[in-house]
Design an enzyme around this catalytic site. Structure first.
Site, mmCIF file in Angstrom:
data_model
loop_
_atom_site.group_PDB
_atom_site.id
_atom_site.type_symbol
_atom_site.label_atom_id
_atom_site.label_comp_id
_atom_site.label_asym_id
_atom_site.label_seq_id
_atom_site.Cartn_x
_atom_site.Cartn_y
_atom_site.Cartn_z
ATOM 1 N N GLU A 118 -3.061 -3.949 -2.453
ATOM 2 C CA GLU A 118 -4.131 -3.373 -1.638
ATOM 3 C C GLU A 118 -4.536 -1.998 -2.176
ATOM 4 O O GLU A 118 -5.681 -1.600 -2.062
ATOM 5 C CB GLU A 118 -3.659 -3.257 -0.174
ATOM 6 C CG GLU A 118 -4.790 -2.981 0.788
ATOM 7 C CD GLU A 118 -4.314 -2.659 2.201
ATOM 8 O OE1 GLU A 118 -3.098 -2.575 2.444
ATOM 9 O OE2 GLU A 118 -5.192 -2.468 3.067
ATOM 10 N N ARG B 34 10.993 -2.396 -1.233
ATOM 11 C CA ARG B 34 11.213 -2.732 0.186
ATOM 12 C C ARG B 34 11.594 -4.193 0.384
ATOM 13 O O ARG B 34 12.291 -4.537 1.345
ATOM 14 C CB ARG B 34 9.970 -2.374 1.012
ATOM 15 C CG ARG B 34 9.763 -0.880 1.168
ATOM 16 C CD ARG B 34 8.614 -0.584 2.124
ATOM 17 N NE ARG B 34 7.329 -0.953 1.604
ATOM 18 C CZ ARG B 34 6.544 -0.170 0.854
ATOM 19 N NH1 ARG B 34 6.951 1.047 0.544
ATOM 20 N NH2 ARG B 34 5.370 -0.583 0.430
HETATM 21 P P1 AMP Z 1 -0.658 -7.056 -1.750
HETATM 22 O O1 AMP Z 1 -0.282 -7.358 -3.160
HETATM 23 O O2 AMP Z 1 -2.038 -6.480 -1.625
HETATM 24 O O3 AMP Z 1 -0.426 -8.246 -0.836
HETATM 25 O O4 AMP Z 1 0.273 -5.875 -1.270
HETATM 26 C C1 AMP Z 1 1.574 -6.111 -0.846
HETATM 27 C C2 AMP Z 1 2.526 -5.076 -1.351
HETATM 28 O O5 AMP Z 1 1.993 -3.756 -1.271
HETATM 29 C C3 AMP Z 1 3.762 -5.111 -0.486
HETATM 30 O O6 AMP Z 1 4.885 -5.071 -1.363
HETATM 31 C C4 AMP Z 1 3.685 -3.879 0.386
HETATM 32 O O7 AMP Z 1 4.885 -3.171 0.353
HETATM 33 C C5 AMP Z 1 2.553 -3.038 -0.185
HETATM 34 N N1 AMP Z 1 1.450 -2.819 0.787
HETATM 35 C C6 AMP Z 1 0.155 -3.177 0.615
HETATM 36 N N2 AMP Z 1 -0.593 -2.785 1.656
HETATM 37 C C7 AMP Z 1 0.239 -2.189 2.527
HETATM 38 C C8 AMP Z 1 0.073 -1.593 3.828
HETATM 39 N N3 AMP Z 1 -1.119 -1.529 4.449
HETATM 40 N N4 AMP Z 1 1.166 -1.091 4.446
HETATM 41 C C9 AMP Z 1 2.387 -1.148 3.842
HETATM 42 N N5 AMP Z 1 2.609 -1.685 2.631
HETATM 43 C C10 AMP Z 1 1.549 -2.213 1.972
#
Ligand code: AMP
Length: 175
Positions: free
Chosen positions: A97, A60
């Site tokens: 996440e 994305r």
């Molecule tokens: P993080 O590494 O936890 O900051 O997660 C970010 C990545 O995971 C991004 O590339 C997002 O596309 C995806 N992501 C994590 N949590 C979500 C969420 N609640 N909604 C959409 N995409 C998420």
């Protein structure tokens, strides 16, 4: 226009308990997509920041990253899931996440001292962002900016990348 109204929240995707922020509803809106890009460009232009490369994450992140590269007259560099890049590369593992993952970058994609903008669609726990920044810096690039459409501020992702200039357009302070 309130860009937050263009994000769709989908409960329990891709896992139970995750409130998924779906950006496709923003992207499909021609006015909202343009405004999102323009707002990020303006944020960094006002600071007189210039970038040699935009580095962004599969998949994305590519959507916004390539448009921003065009706008900043910068080159575009993809961070890809393991096994996709054909030439010499380095790898970094990370947790998001809801998953454990890894990215690779071509060794010759960022040169020593180049100014880099790191782009992702969303900042949650910051694991993805930290891995992206680490890969750029291992190649000698200087991360002068980070951009995302959405930030889940209650997960404190910024704490993993302290000291960097982060532009996030839509902030959620709770699920
Ligand atoms: P993080 O590494 O936890 O900051 O997660 C970010 C990545 O995971 C991004 O590339 C997002 O596309 C995806 N992501 C994590 N949590 C979500 C969420 N609640 N909604 C959409 N995409 C998420």
């Amino acid at each position: 226009m309130d860009l937050s109204e263009k994000i769709r929240t989908v409960p329990n995707f891709p896992k139970e308990g995750i409130m998924f922020k779906d950006i496709t509803t923003l992207l499909q809106d021609s006015v909202a997509f343009r405004k999102a890009v323009d707002d990020i460009v303006e944020y960094f232009m006002q600071k007189d920041l210039h970038f040699d490369k935009v580095v962004s994450t599969e998949a994305r992140g590519f959507i916004l990253g390539s448009v921003l590269a065009y706008e900043f007259h910068a080159g575009f560099v993809p961070l890809r899931k393991p096994g996709k890049l054909p030439a010499e590369k380095i790898k970094q593992e990370f947790k998001t996440e809801y998953s454990t993952d890894a990215f690779e970058i071509h060794k010759d994609a960022v040169k020593e001292g180049e100014s880099v903008l790191v782009v992702d669609d969303l900042i949650a726990t910051g694991g993805t962002l930290k891995a992206s920044v680490d890969l750029v810096e291992k190649l000698g690039g200087k991360v002068n900016g980070i951009a995302a459409l959405v930030e889940l501020t209650f997960l404190n992702g910024r704490d993993k990348v302290k000291g960097y200039d982060i532009c996030s357009l839509i902030k959620y302070d709770k699920e």
